[in-house]
Design a protein around this motif. Sequence first.
Motif, PDB file in Angstrom:
ATOM      1  N   GLN A 107       0.826  -1.206   0.000  1.00 61.94           N
ATOM      2  CA  GLN A 107       0.000   0.000   0.000  1.00 61.94           C
ATOM      3  C   GLN A 107       0.861   1.257   0.000  1.00 61.94           C
ATOM      4  O   GLN A 107       0.574   2.231  -0.719  1.00 61.94           O
ATOM      5  N   TYR A 108       1.934   1.215   0.802  1.00 60.79           N
ATOM      6  CA  TYR A 108       2.836   2.367   0.834  1.00 60.79           C
ATOM      7  C   TYR A 108       3.507   2.579  -0.525  1.00 60.79           C
ATOM      8  O   TYR A 108       3.627   3.713  -1.013  1.00 60.79           O
ATOM      9  N   SER A 109       3.939   1.464  -1.168  1.00 59.09           N
ATOM     10  CA  SER A 109       4.604   1.584  -2.471  1.00 59.09           C
ATOM     11  C   SER A 109       3.666   2.181  -3.508  1.00 59.09           C
ATOM     12  O   SER A 109       4.031   3.093  -4.263  1.00 59.09           O
ATOM     13  N   ASP A 134      10.013   4.008 -12.235  1.00 58.21           N
ATOM     14  CA  ASP A 134       9.377   3.658 -10.960  1.00 58.21           C
ATOM     15  C   ASP A 134       8.483   2.448 -11.097  1.00 58.21           C
ATOM     16  O   ASP A 134       8.413   1.603 -10.184  1.00 58.21           O
ATOM     17  N   ILE A 135       7.772   2.374 -12.231  1.00 57.13           N
ATOM     18  CA  ILE A 135       6.903   1.213 -12.444  1.00 57.13           C
ATOM     19  C   ILE A 135       7.734  -0.066 -12.473  1.00 57.13           C
ATOM     20  O   ILE A 135       7.416  -1.070 -11.812  1.00 57.13           O
ATOM     21  N   ASP A 136       8.839  -0.038 -13.244  1.00 55.74           N
ATOM     22  CA  ASP A 136       9.700  -1.223 -13.331  1.00 55.74           C
ATOM     23  C   ASP A 136      10.296  -1.572 -11.967  1.00 55.74           C
ATOM     24  O   ASP A 136      10.317  -2.739 -11.548  1.00 55.74           O
ATOM     25  N   ASP A 195       2.971   5.905  -2.896  1.00 53.23           N
ATOM     26  CA  ASP A 195       4.035   6.767  -3.423  1.00 53.23           C
ATOM     27  C   ASP A 195       3.887   6.919  -4.936  1.00 53.23           C
ATOM     28  O   ASP A 195       4.060   8.017  -5.486  1.00 53.23           O
ATOM     29  N   LEU A 196       3.553   5.808  -5.604  1.00 49.97           N
ATOM     30  CA  LEU A 196       3.346   5.884  -7.048  1.00 49.97           C
ATOM     31  C   LEU A 196       2.134   6.754  -7.382  1.00 49.97           C
ATOM     32  O   LEU A 196       2.152   7.511  -8.362  1.00 49.97           O
ATOM     33  N   SER A 197       1.083   6.653  -6.553  1.00 47.89           N
ATOM     34  CA  SER A 197      -0.112   7.474  -6.814  1.00 47.89           C
ATOM     35  C   SER A 197       0.192   8.959  -6.654  1.00 47.89           C
ATOM     36  O   SER A 197      -0.364   9.797  -7.378  1.00 47.89           O
ATOM     37  N   LEU A 198       1.095   9.294  -5.701  1.00 52.00           N
ATOM     38  CA  LEU A 198       1.484  10.698  -5.564  1.00 52.00           C
ATOM     39  C   LEU A 198       2.179  11.193  -6.835  1.00 52.00           C
ATOM     40  O   LEU A 198       1.938  12.320  -7.299  1.00 52.00           O
ATOM     41  N   LYS A 199       3.032  10.342  -7.393  1.00 54.32           N
ATOM     42  CA  LYS A 199       3.719  10.739  -8.620  1.00 54.32           C
ATOM     43  C   LYS A 199       2.731  10.832  -9.790  1.00 54.32           C
ATOM     44  O   LYS A 199       2.877  11.679 -10.673  1.00 54.32           O
ATOM     45  N   ARG A 200       1.722   9.962  -9.776  1.00 55.67           N
ATOM     46  CA  ARG A 200       0.701  10.043 -10.811  1.00 55.67           C
ATOM     47  C   ARG A 200      -0.105  11.333 -10.682  1.00 55.67           C
ATOM     48  O   ARG A 200      -0.469  11.961 -11.673  1.00 55.67           O
TER      49      ARG A 200
END
Length: 457
Positions: free
Chosen positions: A28-30, A160-162, A33-38
């Motif tokens: 969830q944390y990972s 980040d996705i990779d 963080d990705l959602s913030l970048k999105r």
Amino acid sequence: MRLALKHQIILAPAIVLLLMSLLLGFLQYSYWDLSLKRQASRKLTTLFIALAEANLASQRMQALAVRFSRLEIVDVSRLEELAELHKHLKGAAKRILDLVTLSDETEKIWRQAVEDLDPEQGFDSRRFLDALNRLRPELEKLSELIQNERERLRDVHNQDIDALVARTTFVSIVVLGFSILLGIFLSLTLARRILRRIQYLSESAGRIARGDLTPPKAPEMVRDELDALALSINHMTEKLIRVVGTEKLLEGAEEERRRIAMDIHDQTLADLSSVLRGLQELKQRPDPDRLAQLEAELQKTMSSLREVMNNLHPQSLEILGLGATLEAHVEQLQAKDGAMKYHCYIQPELQDLKLPRLISLTLYRVAVEALHNVIKHARASRCEICLEKRGQGLLLVVEDNGIGMPRQVAGHGRGLNNIRERARAIGARVEWKTSRFSSGTRFELLLPLAAAGQSET
């Protein structure tokens, strides 16, 4: 600290669930963080669209302003188009200023240029062109920055996705594998431990059911349900031992009555019959010497009867105590049979020891029975009896230098069973060992002071 049984049962799945929860938290944390970048990427996209709208509106307004500057008469429809373009420019500028933090000077240029381009303040081609010349470089500069940032975020997003896929896959595999191994280890360990304790209690219960009244070891502290079960079985076994001991004692008491009856029949009754015959002879032929002889025989018979009564219930036990009564009994045995040497040692601090009546009587009966076995079977020339305090218990010892106890008889004779059951009834432990002499038997009875109603001082 041992856990309760129900907690031991749920410990393995609880730990596995905890690790799974931590794994879900990590995932969830990972993804957070990705959602913030999105969100940042979407913000840049919105900003880019607003800049594109503002740029197009400004270009169109500039083209109209240049055309109006060459005409002497302004077309009203073109002014309406100019007002519509200004509306779009103003909305796009507002969105841009809301999304981007600019310097005070730059923001002032933006706001002043948008205000100067408002057709409602009147159309002045010079003012329009001047405002557009100030606004368009800022739009181009900001567009370039936004475009570069979008490209950077696009590359970072892909990286980040990779990285996220690789990291979450690795962590998930490690945590899942560790959770499975840990769950299996804890399950097997706790299950083996619980099953071993259950098997021990089951074997103890089966042994007790078969007649071997050896209680399972009582736990020092009740920590779980199996400890409580072991303690219950221990207490029930002790109560069963007392019940069986009571039955054995009744059998022993009946045996003692039979023996006393035989003693009265063989000795006292025979002596009385002899006195009776003497009295009958005196009726026919008076003889002073015979009368004195009969008087002596009667005195002897009375002493014998008094001894039998004393064996039935020694009154000196309540008056003088256990130690003095044992010493008196040994003195009587020594007076009867001078061939065997008796030695009685009572620890001085035990002379005034006050024991419950039943315990004192039982210890006395056991000592007398042990001495009787020595006299009857041991063929000994020396016998020692000792009563002393040993650690947290009271120790009674009867030891001889006789022929010893035959192996086929040891622990199986009626008298020995009587001694054993008497000891069990008061919570004592008995044991027959090899004597300290070159030959013979050593009998020991150990009574815990707590069972005797005494406390360690």
